[in-house]
Write a protein that holds these residues in place. Structure first.
Motif, PDB file in Angstrom:
ATOM      1  N   GLY A   1      11.752 -17.254  -4.924  1.00  0.00           N
ATOM      2  CA  GLY A   1      10.924 -17.946  -3.943  1.00  0.00           C
ATOM      3  C   GLY A   1      11.178 -17.505  -2.514  1.00  0.00           C
TER       4      GLY A   1
ATOM      5  N   ASN B   1       1.772  -9.615   0.139  1.00  0.00           N
ATOM      6  CA  ASN B   1       0.451 -10.237   0.169  1.00  0.00           C
ATOM      7  C   ASN B   1      -0.563  -9.159   0.538  1.00  0.00           C
ATOM      8  OD1 ASN B   1       1.219  -9.951   2.864  1.00  0.00           O
ATOM      9  ND2 ASN B   1       0.203 -11.831   3.508  1.00  0.00           N
TER      10      ASN B   1
ATOM     11  N   CYS C   1      14.199  -7.714  -4.002  1.00  0.00           N
ATOM     12  CA  CYS C   1      14.851  -8.863  -3.377  1.00  0.00           C
ATOM     13  C   CYS C   1      16.343  -8.595  -3.231  1.00  0.00           C
ATOM     14  CB  CYS C   1      14.615 -10.102  -4.230  1.00  0.00           C
ATOM     15  SG  CYS C   1      15.465 -11.588  -3.629  1.00  0.00           S
TER      16      CYS C   1
ATOM     17  N   VAL D   1       7.125 -11.384  -1.177  1.00  0.00           N
ATOM     18  CA  VAL D   1       7.671 -12.569  -1.841  1.00  0.00           C
ATOM     19  C   VAL D   1       8.415 -12.159  -3.107  1.00  0.00           C
ATOM     20  CG1 VAL D   1       7.112 -14.784  -2.921  1.00  0.00           C
ATOM     21  CG2 VAL D   1       5.753 -13.957  -0.974  1.00  0.00           C
ATOM     22  N   CYS D   2       9.601 -12.741  -3.285  1.00  0.00           N
ATOM     23  CA  CYS D   2      10.314 -12.623  -4.555  1.00  0.00           C
ATOM     24  C   CYS D   2       9.970 -13.865  -5.362  1.00  0.00           C
ATOM     25  CB  CYS D   2      11.827 -12.535  -4.332  1.00  0.00           C
ATOM     26  SG  CYS D   2      12.768 -12.604  -5.877  1.00  0.00           S
ATOM     27  N   HIS D   3       9.195 -13.704  -6.427  1.00  0.00           N
ATOM     28  CA  HIS D   3       8.754 -14.856  -7.204  1.00  0.00           C
ATOM     29  C   HIS D   3       9.872 -15.426  -8.060  1.00  0.00           C
ATOM     30  CE1 HIS D   3       4.609 -14.554  -5.926  1.00  0.00           C
ATOM     31  NE2 HIS D   3       4.627 -13.261  -6.182  1.00  0.00           N
TER      32      HIS D   3
ATOM     33  N   THR E   1       9.780  -7.382  -5.280  1.00  0.00           N
ATOM     34  CA  THR E   1       9.033  -8.276  -4.397  1.00  0.00           C
ATOM     35  C   THR E   1       7.573  -7.843  -4.396  1.00  0.00           C
ATOM     36  OG1 THR E   1       9.518  -6.880  -2.482  1.00  0.00           O
ATOM     37  CG2 THR E   1      11.007  -8.731  -2.903  1.00  0.00           C
ATOM     38  N   GLN E   2       6.700  -8.746  -4.039  1.00  0.00           N
ATOM     39  CA  GLN E   2       5.266  -8.445  -4.021  1.00  0.00           C
ATOM     40  C   GLN E   2       4.710  -8.747  -2.641  1.00  0.00           C
ATOM     41  OE1 GLN E   2       3.066 -10.414  -7.097  1.00  0.00           O
ATOM     42  NE2 GLN E   2       1.068  -9.724  -6.352  1.00  0.00           N
TER      43      GLN E   2
END
Length: 341
Positions: free
Chosen positions: A182, A170, A160, A177-179, A167-168
Motif C-alpha cells: 500500500g 498511475n 518497492c 504504488v506497491c499494491h 510497483t505500478q
C-alpha cells in the motif's frame, strides 16, 4: 461613496481574474489528470508527445537551430505501429504539462526500440541531454530536464524498497504504488545549494577534475538530512575552501537533472575581507581561486571552445546562461558595477 465603489470594484476584478486565470485553470486541469486515470488515458489520445531514447531527447536540426518536436498522438502511434507496438507503449508515457489551450504534453521513452529506425522516420536524432539543454530554445530546456528526470525516476523505482514487489505507475506517472504494502511513492528532488562566495570586491569560483577544461563555477553541495539552507551554505563553504561565511542571502532556484533531479538553491555568501586565504579540499576540488571583476567580465565573454591557448592551457570560462551559476555570476557583476566608486 466613491471609495466604497472602488473597493468593491477592485474586489470583483480580483475575483474575476482568479476565476478566469489561465494559469490556475491549467494547474487544476493537470491536477485532475494526475488523479483521474480514465481522464488521463483519454487525454493521451489528443495530447502531444516528446520522444526519448534511453533518456536522450529527440531533436530536429533546422538550419542552425535545434527544435524539440511535439508529435501528435496519431503520429506517435504511427511510429509505434512500425514496431507492431501501440497501446502498451502509450501507457508507458508520463504527463509533463499542458499548453494554455489544455493540450496535454507527455514524454515517452522508446529505449527498447531500434533508435536508427525512429531517427530515419522522423528525420532527427536522439541527443544526450547534457548537450540538448544548451542548444535548444530556452523555453524548451526546463521541459526536457523535467521530462527526463521523471522518466529516470520511474526507471529506477520499479520495485518497492520495503517488499521488493513490483510497483505500478498511475497513468499520468505522478506516482507509483506497491499494491502488496500500500506504499505510494512520489517523484522527489534532492536539494542542493549553489553558492557564489565574495569578499566584497572579488568572487570565488572553483572547478572539479571532471569539469570541461577551463570551466570554473560556483561552489555547490547537497543538503544533509536535517540541515536548513543556511547551515548547508556555511558547511559547504567551510568544507570545500576553508572559509567562514559572515552573511548570506537567497537569489533563486532551478531544477537541474544532473546527476539525478536536483533542486538548485542559489545563494550569495559574504566572507570577511580579512579572512580570505583559501584552504582547498583536494578530495573534491581541482582548483579554487578569487576572481576580480575584470576577470569575471572577460570570462563571461569567452566561449568554451575558444579558451584554449597556444601552450595548451585554458583561459577560465563560466557556465552558460541556462545554468543558475551564470545568473549568480551576472548578479554579482551587476552589484559590483552599481556600487559607488
Amino acid at each position: 461613496m466613491a471609495a466604497i465603489y472602488q473597493a468593491v470594484y477592485r474586489r470583483a476584478s480580483s475575483l474575476f481574474c482568479r476565476l478566469h486565470s489561465t494559469y490556475v485553470r491549467k494547474m487544476r486541469y493537470l491536477s485532475e489528470l494526475k488523479e483521474d486515470d480514465s481522464l488521463c488515458r483519454q487525454a493521451q489520445t489528443s495530447g502531444t508527445f516528446y520522444l526519448f531514447h534511453n533518456l536522450s531527447p529527440f531533436l530536429q536540426k533546422v538550419g542552425k537551430k535545434y527544435l524539440v518536436p511535439q508529435l501528435s498522438a496519431e503520429e506517435t502511434k504511427r511510429i509505434l505501429e512500425k514496431f507492431k507496438e501501440t497501446e502498451q507503449w502509450i501507457e508507458k508515457s508520463v504527463l509533463i504539462g499542458c499548453s494554455d489551450e489544455h493540450i496535454p504534453r507527455f514524454a515517452l521513452d522508446l529505449g527498447a526500440l531500434e533508435k536508427s529506425v525512429i531517427e530515419s522516420e522522423l528525420k532527427g536524432s536522439f541527443t544526450d541531454l547534457r548537450k540538448a539543454l544548451f542548444v535548444v530554445d530556452g523555453k524548451d530546456s526546463p521541459l526536457l530536464a523535467s521530462a527526463q528526470s521523471l522518466l529516470r525516476w520511474h526507471d529506477s523505482h520499479q520495485y518497492c524498497s520495503k517488499t521488493g514487489q513490483p510497483t505500478q505507475k498511475n497513468v499520468a506517472g505522478s506516482k507509483r504504488v506497491c499494491h502488496a504494502s500500500g506504499i505510494i511513492y512520489y517523484p522527489q528532488m534532492s536539494p542542493v545549494v549553489i553558492i557564489l562566495v565574495s569578499d566584497g570586491s572579488r568572487c570565488l569560483l572553483a572547478r572539479q577534475p571532471s569539469f570541461p577544461e577551463g570551466m570554473y563555477t560556483a561552489l555547490s553541495g547537497f543538503c544533509d538530512l536535517g540541515e536548513n539552507v543556511e547551515e548547508t551554505v556555511r558547511r559547504e563553504v567551510a568544507e570545500e575552501v576553508g572559509l567562514e561565511v559572515e552573511s548570506l542571502w537567497y537569489s533563486a532556484s532551478q531544477h537541474w537533472p544532473f546527476p539525478s533531479s536536483c533542486l538548485m538553491i542559489a545563494c550569495h555568501a559574504l566572507v570577511r575581507a580579512q579572512q580570505t586565504e583559501i584552504s582547498m579540499n583536494t578530495l573534491e576540488l581541482e582548483d579554487a581561486c578569487w576572481f576580480s571583476l575584470e576577470e569575471i567580465v572577460e570570462g563571461l565573454k569567452r566561449a568554451p571552445r575558444s579558451s584554449k591557448q597556444d601552450d595548451g592551457s585554458f583561459l577560465p570560462w563560466f557556465p552558460p546562461k541556462q545554468a543558475i551559476a551564470h545568473q549568480l555570476i551576472c548578479e554579482w557583476v551587476k552589484q559590483q558595477t552599481s556600487q559607488p566608486a
